[in-house]
Write a protein that holds these residues in place. Structure first.
Motif, mmCIF file in Angstrom:
data_model
loop_
_atom_site.group_PDB
_atom_site.id
_atom_site.type_symbol
_atom_site.label_atom_id
_atom_site.label_comp_id
_atom_site.label_asym_id
_atom_site.label_seq_id
_atom_site.Cartn_x
_atom_site.Cartn_y
_atom_site.Cartn_z
ATOM 1 N N ASN A 100 0.798 -1.281 0.045
ATOM 2 C CA ASN A 100 -0.007 0.116 0.067
ATOM 3 C C ASN A 100 0.648 1.344 -0.089
ATOM 4 O O ASN A 100 0.527 2.225 -0.671
ATOM 5 C CB ASN A 100 -0.955 -0.057 1.217
ATOM 6 N N GLN A 101 1.836 1.154 0.734
ATOM 7 C CA GLN A 101 2.896 2.318 0.797
ATOM 8 C C GLN A 101 3.529 2.537 -0.899
ATOM 9 O O GLN A 101 3.362 3.642 -1.213
ATOM 10 C CB GLN A 101 4.156 2.159 1.461
ATOM 11 N N LYS A 102 3.591 1.545 -1.585
ATOM 12 C CA LYS A 102 4.041 1.765 -2.925
ATOM 13 C C LYS A 102 3.153 2.118 -3.718
ATOM 14 O O LYS A 102 3.409 3.036 -4.505
ATOM 15 C CB LYS A 102 4.590 0.242 -3.424
ATOM 16 N N ARG A 103 1.875 1.577 -3.525
ATOM 17 C CA ARG A 103 0.817 2.365 -4.315
ATOM 18 C C ARG A 103 0.476 3.589 -4.207
ATOM 19 O O ARG A 103 0.278 4.692 -4.920
ATOM 20 C CB ARG A 103 -0.660 1.427 -4.124
ATOM 21 N N VAL A 104 0.467 4.124 -2.828
ATOM 22 C CA VAL A 104 0.118 5.609 -2.373
ATOM 23 C C VAL A 104 1.461 6.536 -3.050
ATOM 24 O O VAL A 104 1.134 7.455 -3.698
ATOM 25 C CB VAL A 104 0.125 5.751 -1.092
ATOM 26 N N LYS A 105 2.694 6.134 -2.963
ATOM 27 C CA LYS A 105 3.622 6.831 -3.597
ATOM 28 C C LYS A 105 3.452 6.819 -5.019
ATOM 29 O O LYS A 105 3.752 7.937 -5.937
ATOM 30 C CB LYS A 105 5.072 6.197 -3.343
ATOM 31 N N ALA A 160 0.971 9.352 -5.863
ATOM 32 C CA ALA A 160 1.336 10.742 -5.609
ATOM 33 C C ALA A 160 2.206 11.168 -6.881
ATOM 34 O O ALA A 160 2.217 12.281 -7.116
ATOM 35 C CB ALA A 160 1.976 10.915 -4.170
ATOM 36 N N GLU A 161 2.993 10.320 -7.270
ATOM 37 C CA GLU A 161 4.150 10.826 -8.301
ATOM 38 C C GLU A 161 3.354 11.005 -9.596
ATOM 39 O O GLU A 161 3.583 11.824 -10.444
ATOM 40 C CB GLU A 161 5.193 9.583 -8.359
ATOM 41 N N LYS A 162 2.308 10.199 -9.909
ATOM 42 C CA LYS A 162 1.578 10.152 -11.068
ATOM 43 C C LYS A 162 0.740 11.452 -11.073
ATOM 44 O O LYS A 162 0.504 11.940 -12.262
ATOM 45 C CB LYS A 162 0.862 9.155 -11.265
ATOM 46 N N PHE A 209 10.675 3.033 9.006
ATOM 47 C CA PHE A 209 11.817 3.062 8.069
ATOM 48 C C PHE A 209 11.934 1.828 7.370
ATOM 49 O O PHE A 209 13.047 1.533 7.130
ATOM 50 C CB PHE A 209 13.026 3.700 8.700
ATOM 51 N N ALA A 210 10.889 1.151 7.132
ATOM 52 C CA ALA A 210 10.930 -0.203 6.662
ATOM 53 C C ALA A 210 10.310 -0.163 5.147
ATOM 54 O O ALA A 210 10.600 -1.223 4.365
ATOM 55 C CB ALA A 210 10.119 -1.108 7.262
ATOM 56 N N GLY A 211 9.500 0.740 4.621
ATOM 57 C CA GLY A 211 8.720 0.593 3.301
ATOM 58 C C GLY A 211 9.307 1.817 2.324
ATOM 59 O O GLY A 211 10.135 2.265 2.802
ATOM 60 N N PRO A 212 8.648 1.809 1.141
ATOM 61 C CA PRO A 212 8.875 2.794 0.205
ATOM 62 C C PRO A 212 8.694 4.225 0.632
ATOM 63 O O PRO A 212 9.525 5.004 -0.028
ATOM 64 C CB PRO A 212 7.828 2.389 -0.885
ATOM 65 N N LEU A 254 5.350 12.840 1.850
ATOM 66 C CA LEU A 254 4.477 13.124 0.862
ATOM 67 C C LEU A 254 3.674 14.297 1.193
ATOM 68 O O LEU A 254 2.849 14.840 0.316
ATOM 69 C CB LEU A 254 3.676 11.892 0.532
ATOM 70 N N ASN A 255 3.247 14.504 2.702
ATOM 71 C CA ASN A 255 2.464 15.500 2.857
ATOM 72 C C ASN A 255 0.945 15.594 2.310
ATOM 73 O O ASN A 255 0.517 16.520 1.964
ATOM 74 C CB ASN A 255 3.070 16.806 2.695
#
Length: 103
Positions: free
Chosen positions: A5-10, A13-15, A47-50, A56-57
């Motif tokens: 889910n961290q990866k999906r959120v990141k 946000a990038e897209k 400090f374990a995930g993407p 990202l705020n």
């Protein structure tokens, strides 16, 4: 918030841009909601995930907060969330979310 889910959120946000992404949480405990909210705003505190070290705020809310609840059709909200509201500590969840948002 798990690593996938961290990866999906990141990626979202990038897209779409941070200002165009709102994270909606549904955790049943205030502490879990707060941790997830902190992760998408200030970065993964474990400090374990993407999102480790990535602030990202993003705008983040819980489904039971009035700002969100008021925007959902009452019948749909009642069907999907109503039963859970009876067992959740709404005040604690709302307070935790506001703390993370700095309100």
């Amino acid at each position: 918030m798990d690593l996938e889910n961290q990866k999906r959120v990141k990626e979202a946000a990038e897209k779409f841009g941070n200002e165009n992404v709102v994270v909606l949480l549904g955790a049943s405990e205030a502490e879990a909601a707060g941790l997830a909210a902190e992760t998408v705003t200030a970065g993964d505190p474990t400090f374990a995930g993407p999102l480790a070290g990535v602030a990202l705020n993003l705008a983040v809310y819980h489904i039971v907060e009035e700002e969100i609840k008021s925007q959902i059709d009452e019948a749909i909200y009642e069907d999907q969330v109503g039963m859970m509201e009876m067992v959740l500590d709404i005040d604690e969840i709302t307070s935790e979310m506001k703390d993370v948002r700095g309100e």
